[in-house]
Design a protein around this motif. Structure first.
Motif, PDB file in Angstrom:
ATOM      1  N   MET A   1       0.832  -1.175   0.000  1.00  0.00           N
ATOM      2  CA  MET A   1       0.000   0.000   0.000  1.00  0.00           C
ATOM      3  C   MET A   1       0.886   1.252   0.000  1.00  0.00           C
ATOM      4  O   MET A   1       1.887   1.301   0.689  1.00  0.00           O
ATOM      5  N   THR A   2       0.517   2.239  -0.759  1.00  0.00           N
ATOM      6  CA  THR A   2       1.271   3.485  -0.867  1.00  0.00           C
ATOM      7  C   THR A   2       0.909   4.430   0.269  1.00  0.00           C
ATOM      8  O   THR A   2      -0.269   4.650   0.549  1.00  0.00           O
ATOM      9  N   TRP A   3       1.932   4.968   0.922  1.00  0.00           N
ATOM     10  CA  TRP A   3       1.717   5.933   1.996  1.00  0.00           C
ATOM     11  C   TRP A   3       1.176   7.231   1.408  1.00  0.00           C
ATOM     12  O   TRP A   3       1.606   7.683   0.351  1.00  0.00           O
ATOM     13  N   THR A   4       0.234   7.840   2.112  1.00  0.00           N
ATOM     14  CA  THR A   4      -0.235   9.188   1.768  1.00  0.00           C
ATOM     15  C   THR A   4      -0.261  10.020   3.036  1.00  0.00           C
ATOM     16  O   THR A   4      -0.433   9.504   4.150  1.00  0.00           O
ATOM     17  N   ALA A   5      -0.074  11.304   2.849  1.00  0.00           N
ATOM     18  CA  ALA A   5      -0.112  12.228   3.984  1.00  0.00           C
ATOM     19  C   ALA A   5      -1.488  12.175   4.631  1.00  0.00           C
ATOM     20  O   ALA A   5      -2.502  12.153   3.936  1.00  0.00           O
ATOM     21  N   PRO A   6      -1.521  12.143   5.959  1.00  0.00           N
ATOM     22  CA  PRO A   6      -2.804  11.975   6.653  1.00  0.00           C
ATOM     23  C   PRO A   6      -3.725  13.190   6.533  1.00  0.00           C
ATOM     24  O   PRO A   6      -3.274  14.315   6.328  1.00  0.00           O
ATOM     25  N   HIS A   7      -5.009  12.908   6.683  1.00  0.00           N
ATOM     26  CA  HIS A   7      -6.039  13.946   6.718  1.00  0.00           C
ATOM     27  C   HIS A   7      -5.831  14.791   7.968  1.00  0.00           C
ATOM     28  O   HIS A   7      -5.414  14.284   9.008  1.00  0.00           O
ATOM     29  N   VAL A   8      -6.136  16.067   7.882  1.00  0.00           N
ATOM     30  CA  VAL A   8      -5.964  16.990   8.994  1.00  0.00           C
ATOM     31  C   VAL A   8      -7.291  17.680   9.268  1.00  0.00           C
ATOM     32  O   VAL A   8      -7.952  18.151   8.335  1.00  0.00           O
ATOM     33  N   VAL A   9      -7.669  17.739  10.519  1.00  0.00           N
ATOM     34  CA  VAL A   9      -8.848  18.504  10.922  1.00  0.00           C
ATOM     35  C   VAL A   9      -8.357  19.865  11.386  1.00  0.00           C
ATOM     36  O   VAL A   9      -7.525  19.957  12.285  1.00  0.00           O
ATOM     37  N   ARG A  10      -8.845  20.899  10.726  1.00  0.00           N
ATOM     38  CA  ARG A  10      -8.439  22.253  11.103  1.00  0.00           C
ATOM     39  C   ARG A  10      -9.515  22.882  11.980  1.00  0.00           C
ATOM     40  O   ARG A  10     -10.664  22.985  11.585  1.00  0.00           O
ATOM     41  N   ALA A  11      -9.101  23.322  13.147  1.00  0.00           N
ATOM     42  CA  ALA A  11     -10.008  24.034  14.046  1.00  0.00           C
ATOM     43  C   ALA A  11     -10.005  25.508  13.664  1.00  0.00           C
ATOM     44  O   ALA A  11      -8.981  26.045  13.210  1.00  0.00           O
ATOM     45  N   ASP A  12     -11.140  26.145  13.827  1.00  0.00           N
ATOM     46  CA  ASP A  12     -11.190  27.580  13.602  1.00  0.00           C
ATOM     47  C   ASP A  12     -10.398  28.293  14.680  1.00  0.00           C
ATOM     48  O   ASP A  12     -10.324  27.840  15.824  1.00  0.00           O
ATOM     49  N   GLU A  13      -9.812  29.405  14.311  1.00  0.00           N
ATOM     50  CA  GLU A  13      -9.168  30.259  15.295  1.00  0.00           C
ATOM     51  C   GLU A  13     -10.269  30.891  16.145  1.00  0.00           C
ATOM     52  O   GLU A  13     -11.419  30.942  15.722  1.00  0.00           O
ATOM     53  N   PRO A  14      -9.939  31.365  17.348  1.00  0.00           N
ATOM     54  CA  PRO A  14     -10.988  31.990  18.161  1.00  0.00           C
ATOM     55  C   PRO A  14     -11.468  33.290  17.504  1.00  0.00           C
ATOM     56  O   PRO A  14     -10.676  34.032  16.934  1.00  0.00           O
ATOM     57  N   PHE A  15     -12.760  33.516  17.570  1.00  0.00           N
ATOM     58  CA  PHE A  15     -13.330  34.732  16.995  1.00  0.00           C
ATOM     59  C   PHE A  15     -13.390  35.864  18.015  1.00  0.00           C
ATOM     60  O   PHE A  15     -13.422  37.032  17.647  1.00  0.00           O
ATOM     61  N   VAL A  16     -13.412  35.505  19.279  1.00  0.00           N
ATOM     62  CA  VAL A  16     -13.358  36.476  20.367  1.00  0.00           C
ATOM     63  C   VAL A  16     -12.433  35.875  21.412  1.00  0.00           C
ATOM     64  O   VAL A  16     -12.688  34.781  21.915  1.00  0.00           O
ATOM     65  N   ALA A  17     -11.339  36.566  21.705  1.00  0.00           N
ATOM     66  CA  ALA A  17     -10.373  36.031  22.667  1.00  0.00           C
ATOM     67  C   ALA A  17      -9.379  37.118  23.041  1.00  0.00           C
ATOM     68  O   ALA A  17      -9.309  38.167  22.385  1.00  0.00           O
ATOM     69  N   GLY A  18      -8.596  36.838  24.040  1.00  0.00           N
ATOM     70  CA  GLY A  18      -7.510  37.722  24.407  1.00  0.00           C
ATOM     71  C   GLY A  18      -6.380  37.636  23.390  1.00  0.00           C
ATOM     72  O   GLY A  18      -6.378  36.777  22.499  1.00  0.00           O
TER      73      GLY A  18
ATOM     74  N   HIS B   1      -2.967  20.431   5.801  1.00  0.00           N
ATOM     75  CA  HIS B   1      -4.169  20.161   5.001  1.00  0.00           C
ATOM     76  C   HIS B   1      -3.825  20.148   3.508  1.00  0.00           C
ATOM     77  O   HIS B   1      -4.350  19.324   2.755  1.00  0.00           O
ATOM     78  N   LYS B   2      -2.968  21.064   3.080  1.00  0.00           N
ATOM     79  CA  LYS B   2      -2.566  21.117   1.670  1.00  0.00           C
ATOM     80  C   LYS B   2      -1.785  19.869   1.255  1.00  0.00           C
ATOM     81  O   LYS B   2      -1.748  19.516   0.084  1.00  0.00           O
ATOM     82  N   CYS B   3      -1.178  19.197   2.202  1.00  0.00           N
ATOM     83  CA  CYS B   3      -0.409  17.981   1.922  1.00  0.00           C
ATOM     84  C   CYS B   3      -1.264  16.717   2.015  1.00  0.00           C
ATOM     85  O   CYS B   3      -0.885  15.676   1.467  1.00  0.00           O
ATOM     86  N   ALA B   4      -2.388  16.791   2.694  1.00  0.00           N
ATOM     87  CA  ALA B   4      -3.212  15.619   2.988  1.00  0.00           C
ATOM     88  C   ALA B   4      -3.630  14.883   1.719  1.00  0.00           C
ATOM     89  O   ALA B   4      -4.025  15.490   0.730  1.00  0.00           O
ATOM     90  N   GLY B   5      -3.493  13.564   1.770  1.00  0.00           N
ATOM     91  CA  GLY B   5      -3.929  12.713   0.677  1.00  0.00           C
ATOM     92  C   GLY B   5      -2.922  12.525  -0.445  1.00  0.00           C
ATOM     93  O   GLY B   5      -3.143  11.727  -1.351  1.00  0.00           O
TER      94      GLY B   5
END
Length: 172
Positions: free
Chosen positions: A1-18, A36-40
């Motif tokens: 099986m050929t290795w592929t870069a793993p999927h990435v879950v991107r969390a949103d940055e905080p919209f209100v924070a210090g 994410h750009k490398c995933a798959g």
């Protein structure tokens, strides 16, 4: 099986924070975007240089940003005696020049590890912490966070173009 870069879950940055949470959240979003750009993609696709004669590849960007993470957060601000990952004074472009498919999985893992180590190195350090650069003089950690946002944003733009050239995928 050929290795592929793993999927990435991107969390949103905080919209209100210090300030600290905002700086960290935006940087983490930028970090995840490169992954994410490398995933798959296969190792060969990550190492592909689709914009001749440029030495740019997604894998080269991964290697370069691992080095930048290590340099700013661990070596400079945390004063950890860690060696360079890729570059040397006589080969400053080694992260790009030596990006090959044989080590793609290791290089991607090294970036993820350096991102985690950078977070750990900066954790609890005040944004006003100072590193004195021999070249530029005093620099605060706040500056390093903003610099890293720009570093990732610029290279994520490169990654958008490279990814599209490799397999046609577009998007954020």
């Amino acid at each position: 099986m050929t290795w592929t870069a793993p999927h990435v879950v991107r969390a949103d940055e905080p919209f209100v924070a210090g300030e600290r949470a905002m700086l960290e959240g935006f940087l983490d979003r930028q970090r995840a975007t490169l992954l994410h750009k490398c995933a798959g993609l296969t190792a060969a696709q990550l190492a592909e240089r689709p914009l001749a004669p440029s030495n740019l590849s997604l894998l080269g960007l991964v290697r370069h940003l691992a080095e930048v993470e290590r340099t700013w957060f661990r070596r400079r601000f945390a004063d950890q005696p860690v060696p360079s990952l890729h570059g040397t004074p006589d080969r400053p472009e080694a992260a790009f020049d030596d990006a090959g498919s044989a080590r793609a999985a290791d290089d991607l893992a090294a970036l993820v590890a350096e991102q985690a180590a950078a977070r750990e190195a900066a954790d609890g350090m005040p944004l006003d912490a100072i590193f004195v650069s021999p070249r530029w003089g005093p620099m605060c950690l706040r500056w390093a966070f903003v610099h890293m946002h720009g570093e990732y944003a610029r290279h994520n733009g490169h990654a958008d173009i490279l990814r599209e050239r490799v397999d046609g995928a577009v998007g954020t």
